[in-house]
Design an enzyme around this catalytic site. Sequence first.
Site, PDB file in Angstrom:
ATOM      1  N   VAL A   1      37.466  44.611  39.052  1.00  0.00           N
ATOM      2  CA  VAL A   1      38.386  43.291  38.581  1.00  0.00           C
ATOM      3  C   VAL A   1      39.874  43.351  38.982  1.00  0.00           C
ATOM      4  O   VAL A   1      40.529  42.478  39.524  1.00  0.00           O
ATOM      5  CB  VAL A   1      38.212  42.943  37.218  1.00  0.00           C
TER       6      VAL A   1
ATOM      7  N   VAL B   1      52.400  26.634  36.985  1.00  0.00           N
ATOM      8  CA  VAL B   1      53.091  27.089  35.769  1.00  0.00           C
ATOM      9  C   VAL B   1      54.504  26.467  35.601  1.00  0.00           C
ATOM     10  O   VAL B   1      54.563  26.199  34.326  1.00  0.00           O
ATOM     11  CB  VAL B   1      53.292  28.512  35.842  1.00  0.00           C
TER      12      VAL B   1
ATOM     13  N   ARG C   1      45.099  55.446  37.026  1.00  0.00           N
ATOM     14  CA  ARG C   1      44.945  56.685  36.744  1.00  0.00           C
ATOM     15  C   ARG C   1      45.126  57.535  37.987  1.00  0.00           C
ATOM     16  O   ARG C   1      45.744  58.632  37.741  1.00  0.00           O
ATOM     17  CB  ARG C   1      43.256  56.796  36.115  1.00  0.00           C
TER      18      ARG C   1
ATOM     19  N   ASP D   1      26.343  45.869  25.946  1.00  0.00           N
ATOM     20  CA  ASP D   1      27.261  44.989  26.736  1.00  0.00           C
ATOM     21  C   ASP D   1      26.939  43.381  26.139  1.00  0.00           C
ATOM     22  O   ASP D   1      27.771  42.613  25.764  1.00  0.00           O
ATOM     23  CB  ASP D   1      27.295  44.883  28.241  1.00  0.00           C
TER      24      ASP D   1
ATOM     25  N   LYS E   1      29.238  40.692  23.871  1.00  0.00           N
ATOM     26  CA  LYS E   1      29.334  39.169  24.065  1.00  0.00           C
ATOM     27  C   LYS E   1      28.780  38.484  23.223  1.00  0.00           C
ATOM     28  O   LYS E   1      29.211  37.340  22.643  1.00  0.00           O
ATOM     29  CB  LYS E   1      28.697  38.983  25.546  1.00  0.00           C
TER      30      LYS E   1
ATOM     31  N   GLY F   1      31.188  40.439  38.707  1.00  0.00           N
ATOM     32  CA  GLY F   1      31.520  40.580  40.297  1.00  0.00           C
ATOM     33  C   GLY F   1      33.064  40.670  40.055  1.00  0.00           C
ATOM     34  O   GLY F   1      33.512  39.815  39.282  1.00  0.00           O
TER      35      GLY F   1
HETATM   36  N1  LIG Z   1      32.784  44.167  36.863  1.00  0.00           N
HETATM   37  C1  LIG Z   1      32.611  42.924  36.282  1.00  0.00           C
HETATM   38  O1  LIG Z   1      31.811  42.183  36.823  1.00  0.00           O
HETATM   39  C2  LIG Z   1      33.361  42.610  34.942  1.00  0.00           C
HETATM   40  C3  LIG Z   1      33.985  43.575  34.347  1.00  0.00           C
HETATM   41  N2  LIG Z   1      34.404  42.977  33.224  1.00  0.00           N
HETATM   42  C4  LIG Z   1      35.314  43.969  32.285  1.00  0.00           C
HETATM   43  O2  LIG Z   1      36.401  44.284  33.052  1.00  0.00           O
HETATM   44  C5  LIG Z   1      36.962  45.288  32.715  1.00  0.00           C
HETATM   45  C6  LIG Z   1      37.176  46.092  34.133  1.00  0.00           C
HETATM   46  O3  LIG Z   1      35.710  46.127  34.802  1.00  0.00           O
HETATM   47  P1  LIG Z   1      35.874  46.780  36.112  1.00  0.00           P
HETATM   48  O4  LIG Z   1      36.875  46.251  37.017  1.00  0.00           O
HETATM   49  O5  LIG Z   1      34.537  46.525  36.456  1.00  0.00           O
HETATM   50  O6  LIG Z   1      35.941  48.167  35.655  1.00  0.00           O
HETATM   51  P2  LIG Z   1      36.156  49.628  36.845  1.00  0.00           P
HETATM   52  O7  LIG Z   1      35.540  50.826  36.394  1.00  0.00           O
HETATM   53  O8  LIG Z   1      35.683  48.972  38.407  1.00  0.00           O
HETATM   54  O9  LIG Z   1      37.772  49.597  36.800  1.00  0.00           O
HETATM   55  C7  LIG Z   1      38.581  49.856  35.590  1.00  0.00           C
HETATM   56  C8  LIG Z   1      39.664  50.540  36.284  1.00  0.00           C
HETATM   57  O10 LIG Z   1      40.796  51.086  35.189  1.00  0.00           O
HETATM   58  C9  LIG Z   1      41.086  52.284  35.915  1.00  0.00           C
HETATM   59  N3  LIG Z   1      41.537  52.725  34.267  1.00  0.00           N
HETATM   60  C10 LIG Z   1      40.770  53.255  33.037  1.00  0.00           C
HETATM   61  N4  LIG Z   1      41.647  53.802  32.250  1.00  0.00           N
HETATM   62  C11 LIG Z   1      42.849  53.700  32.579  1.00  0.00           C
HETATM   63  C12 LIG Z   1      43.790  54.346  32.206  1.00  0.00           C
HETATM   64  N5  LIG Z   1      44.056  54.750  30.839  1.00  0.00           N
HETATM   65  N6  LIG Z   1      45.147  54.084  32.729  1.00  0.00           N
HETATM   66  C13 LIG Z   1      45.060  53.382  33.920  1.00  0.00           C
HETATM   67  N7  LIG Z   1      43.808  53.019  34.606  1.00  0.00           N
HETATM   68  C14 LIG Z   1      42.754  53.158  34.121  1.00  0.00           C
HETATM   69  C15 LIG Z   1      39.994  53.198  36.119  1.00  0.00           C
HETATM   70  O11 LIG Z   1      40.358  54.314  36.952  1.00  0.00           O
HETATM   71  C16 LIG Z   1      39.396  51.834  37.123  1.00  0.00           C
HETATM   72  O12 LIG Z   1      39.929  52.110  38.297  1.00  0.00           O
HETATM   73  C17 LIG Z   1      36.038  45.925  31.680  1.00  0.00           C
HETATM   74  O13 LIG Z   1      36.612  45.952  30.449  1.00  0.00           O
HETATM   75  C18 LIG Z   1      34.560  45.204  31.919  1.00  0.00           C
HETATM   76  O14 LIG Z   1      33.947  45.349  31.019  1.00  0.00           O
HETATM   77  C19 LIG Z   1      34.403  41.722  32.477  1.00  0.00           C
HETATM   78  C20 LIG Z   1      33.488  40.838  33.286  1.00  0.00           C
HETATM   79  C21 LIG Z   1      32.864  41.273  34.536  1.00  0.00           C
HETATM   80  N1  LIG Z   2      28.500  44.614  33.502  1.00  0.00           N
HETATM   81  C1  LIG Z   2      28.689  43.055  33.021  1.00  0.00           C
HETATM   82  C2  LIG Z   2      30.045  42.734  33.935  1.00  0.00           C
HETATM   83  C3  LIG Z   2      30.352  41.353  33.085  1.00  0.00           C
HETATM   84  O1  LIG Z   2      30.608  41.283  31.975  1.00  0.00           O
HETATM   85  C4  LIG Z   2      27.538  42.505  33.613  1.00  0.00           C
HETATM   86  O2  LIG Z   2      26.583  43.137  34.234  1.00  0.00           O
HETATM   87  O3  LIG Z   2      27.428  41.214  33.116  1.00  0.00           O
END
Ligand SMILES: NC(=O)C1=CN([C@@H]2O[C@H](COP(=O)(O)OP(=O)(O)OC[C@H]3O[C@@H](n4cnc5c(N)ncnc54)[C@H](O)[C@@H]3O)[C@@H](O)[C@H]2O)C=CC1
Ligand SMILES: N[C@@H](CC=O)C(=O)O
Length: 443
Positions: free
Chosen positions: A17, A36, A48, A202, A206, A309
């Site tokens: 994301v 805006v 990280r 998850d 929600k 996604g």
């Molecule tokens: N992927 C999806 O479809 C969706 C994700 N989300 C939420 O969005 C958030 C992010 O999800 P994703 O992007 O899929 O996860 P991801 O695992 O792809 O990305 C998270 C990133 O944050 C970095 N990170 C973790 N801890 C860190 C720290 N302390 N300092 C700096 N960077 C750090 C990780 O290295 C990783 O690159 C989560 O809370 C997830 O539940 C919500 C809706 C949809």
């Molecule tokens: N892992 C979650 C991502 C979105 O919130 C999902 O599969 O719906």
Amino acid sequence: MIEYRNLRIAVLGAGSVGAQVAALLLQHADELAGRVGAGLELVGIAVRDLDAPRTADIPRELLTTDARSLILGADIVIEVMGGLEPAREYLELALTSGADVITANKALLATHGPELFAIAEQVGAQLYYEAAVGGAIPIIRPLRDSLAGDRVHRILGIVNGTTNYILDRMDQGGDSLEQALAVATELGYAEADPTADIEGFDAAQKAAILASLAFHTAVPVDGVHREGITGVTREQVAAAQRSGFVVKLLAVCERLVDPETGADGVSARVHPALIPTTHPLAAVHGANNAVFVEAEAAGSLMFYGAGAGGVQTASAVLGDLVSAARRHVVGGPGVAESTHADLPILPITSVTTRYQITLSVLDRPGVLAQIASVFSEHDVSVEAVQQSVVDPAADGQDGNAPGATLVIGTHRATEAALAATVAALADSPVVARVDSVLRVEGL
Ligand SMILES: NC(=O)C1=CN([C@@H]2O[C@H](COP(=O)(O)OP(=O)(O)OC[C@H]3O[C@@H](n4cnc5c(N)ncnc54)[C@H](O)[C@@H]3O)[C@@H](O)[C@H]2O)C=CC1
Ligand SMILES: N[C@@H](CC=O)C(=O)O
Ligand code: NA
């Protein structure tokens, strides 16, 4: 004409994301500034590992491993790194240092939401989280704002893209759970730990968020009854298809009357359920999500679209960013969460729904009558029974071999009555096996 100073935007996390949020923010900076009334300057992205591969092109000079300094220099902080800590600590730091906050992190909100909302209210900041439920689908703002004048009775939601993708593949006779999960992970739908998806954590987070908004009551995640999809078999999915249903992992949030006190209460639960193929939720395929809302005046509404996604979820994050940035320009405190109703959270045993129970039984005279009496003894009314002889060779030869399958549909019954019925059926000498018990929703 833009007169307001540029707003400094910090992004925490550059995964599925975060990388898309940063890329879209850079790509559409002028257009967003026009909406805006102020420039949106991406001042940094906390990561990280500076050298990790990214799913979008973002300038390396924006990356930093010093999240705290980045937060302290920002007007708006976008948290898309996931997990509880240090995400909670960073958001607290952002709010107390005067920034508005946007997060996609449902795990964090379902666990620490009340304390973060309290801090936001205290300092007059905003805490937006449209991406946390239903990814790109607008559902938080419709519940919080558009439906704030109505009375929501019930929400049925497909709120986890990964499990919907897996069940859909199983429904089409395709991949196993493991194969489908590997693809969902590759496509960026699954959580960092996919147990959160397949075990329903998850979706439960929600459900807690949706129920809190819909019923103006703080619903903690441990108040949500949760069952995942690991027990769902290809046989159940195929049998559901034959009887005009699909199996979906559903989040059900309801306003109920407490059977003990007669007072209003709320219930939230997540579990696999049968939905008739004619229900709009049955047509939700792949990683899509949908939230079906039943409200007193509005009637039934369905919110549908991409529930997971990276780039799709980035759309919801950027929508929150525009809203938060607009408030910076016009001034005034953020909108506080409404929990004024403070309804009691009822246990799963208070819920009533319909069930479909599949039994392997002995195929001999009187079996049906004995089974029917187990249901009536427990006050569960049978709506329909389908019988199929699974092993005609056993018919009349060995009266103790399971020779038939019964699929029994019930009228509405309480979970407590259902559980007692199933226990009694399992003990009955004419029942060889309880093959499956599934709740039926959407009838
Ligand atoms: N992927 C999806 O479809 C969706 C994700 N989300 C939420 O969005 C958030 C992010 O999800 P994703 O992007 O899929 O996860 P991801 O695992 O792809 O990305 C998270 C990133 O944050 C970095 N990170 C973790 N801890 C860190 C720290 N302390 N300092 C700096 N960077 C750090 C990780 O290295 C990783 O690159 C989560 O809370 C997830 O539940 C919500 C809706 C949809
Ligand atoms: N892992 C979650 C991502 C979105 O919130 C999902 O599969 O719906
Ligand atoms: Na959303």
